[in-house]
Design a protein around this motif. Sequence first.
Motif, short mmCIF file in Angstrom:
data_model
loop_
_atom_site.label_atom_id
_atom_site.label_comp_id
_atom_site.label_asym_id
_atom_site.label_seq_id
_atom_site.Cartn_x
_atom_site.Cartn_y
_atom_site.Cartn_z
N ALA A 60 6.40 12.28 0.32
CA ALA A 60 5.91 11.60 1.36
C ALA A 60 5.93 10.34 0.37
O ALA A 60 6.22 9.49 1.12
N LEU A 78 -1.67 19.37 -2.40
CA LEU A 78 -1.31 19.70 -1.03
C LEU A 78 0.40 19.51 -1.30
O LEU A 78 1.17 20.08 -0.19
N ARG A 92 1.77 11.26 -10.46
CA ARG A 92 0.66 12.20 -10.86
C ARG A 92 2.02 13.68 -10.95
O ARG A 92 1.33 14.44 -11.44
N THR A 118 0.57 -0.98 -0.35
CA THR A 118 0.14 0.01 0.34
C THR A 118 0.55 1.30 -0.21
O THR A 118 0.36 2.25 -1.04
N LYS A 119 2.10 1.60 1.09
CA LYS A 119 2.92 2.28 0.44
C LYS A 119 3.32 2.58 -0.32
O LYS A 119 3.86 3.33 -0.96
N PHE A 178 2.20 17.43 -0.95
CA PHE A 178 3.24 15.98 -0.43
C PHE A 178 3.87 14.88 -1.19
O PHE A 178 4.49 14.16 -0.37
N SER A 211 2.23 6.43 -7.11
CA SER A 211 0.11 7.55 -7.88
C SER A 211 1.11 8.72 -7.29
O SER A 211 0.52 9.62 -8.01
N GLU A 212 1.62 8.70 -6.12
CA GLU A 212 2.17 10.06 -6.55
C GLU A 212 3.31 10.95 -7.55
O GLU A 212 3.49 12.10 -7.31
N GLY A 238 -0.95 24.05 -7.25
CA GLY A 238 -2.13 24.03 -6.17
C GLY A 238 -2.25 22.43 -5.81
O GLY A 238 -3.65 22.11 -5.09
N VAL A 293 2.81 1.30 -3.30
CA VAL A 293 1.41 1.94 -4.83
C VAL A 293 0.75 3.34 -4.66
O VAL A 293 1.24 3.51 -5.39
N THR A 294 0.11 3.67 -3.45
CA THR A 294 0.82 5.07 -3.14
C THR A 294 1.99 6.02 -3.14
O THR A 294 1.27 7.47 -3.99
N ARG A 331 9.70 9.80 2.07
CA ARG A 331 9.06 8.63 3.42
C ARG A 331 7.76 7.20 3.13
O ARG A 331 8.99 6.32 3.98
N LEU A 332 8.26 6.59 1.94
CA LEU A 332 6.73 5.45 1.63
C LEU A 332 8.05 4.40 1.10
O LEU A 332 7.09 3.66 1.12
#
Lengths: 136, 133
Positions: free
Chosen positions: B106, B100, B48, B37-38, B102, B44-45, B98, B40-41, B109-110
């Motif tokens: 992020a 966040l 993007r 999960t970490k 992160f 995703s970040e 515009g 994949v997140t 960290r992940l």
Amino acid sequence: MEKIPILKVDNCLLVSIQIDMADQVALDLQDELSRRIVETGARGVLIDISCLDVVDSFIGRVLGEIAATARLLDAVTVVVGMQAAVAITLVELGMRLEGVLTALNVEMGMALLQKHLAAVPGLVRKAQDHDRPQDD
Amino acid sequence: MTGRKTIELRQESDLVLLRKTCREILIQLGFRLVAQTKLVTAASELGRNVLTHGGGGQAHFDVLERSGRRGLKMEFVDQGPGIADIRQAMTDGYTTAGGLGFGLGAAQRLANEFIIQSTPGQGTRVTIIGWTL
């Protein structure tokens, strides 16, 4: 493009997100929910994310904005069913989802909503039948 | 998975495929659920970022092996304007688009390892690696 169904139950709107949403689907949901709150006069919104196995900062932000918008429309939002791995990841992300109520599952989320709504004085909002408010 | 796998990131809906592919490889490699999960997140970040800041690009997946542990290396490459001040871009809450702000911090960290290379005017390459326990 997929659309997330919104169900009305009593004075609440229920949403269960069952797919990995593309960003635009999440934004559409945000718009549609706000519209339906106004249209139905709903006081509570329950969003089930138990099928979401990833919540990144974008989806997190959308959830936060849904809750903030609902609050301005005088409705309470509860997010339920977050997977443990998602919660751990969100903490590490630094997403706090402030202002969003959470509960473990749909049942507990409904109970929390009803408790919140019961605590609000003068709660019963008349069903909106598009009549103009009358001056007293 | 054998060899390199590449996902083209051209539009926002490609992120859905990116997350799905990333998850499938991690499961195949035996990553535990939280680690999956970490990562994949993080993917995703970073995916993007490639879209919003880089104007599109690629995500490359390579499986690694180091002293009995398996790892997944993910590289996010764009040919966009690049990052002038990487330290500033890494700060949580700093954003030029515009969001966040992160994304980069992020992802760092992940993941277990994080490398960022950027040349203004030429693009950005962010590499993250996750290792199984």
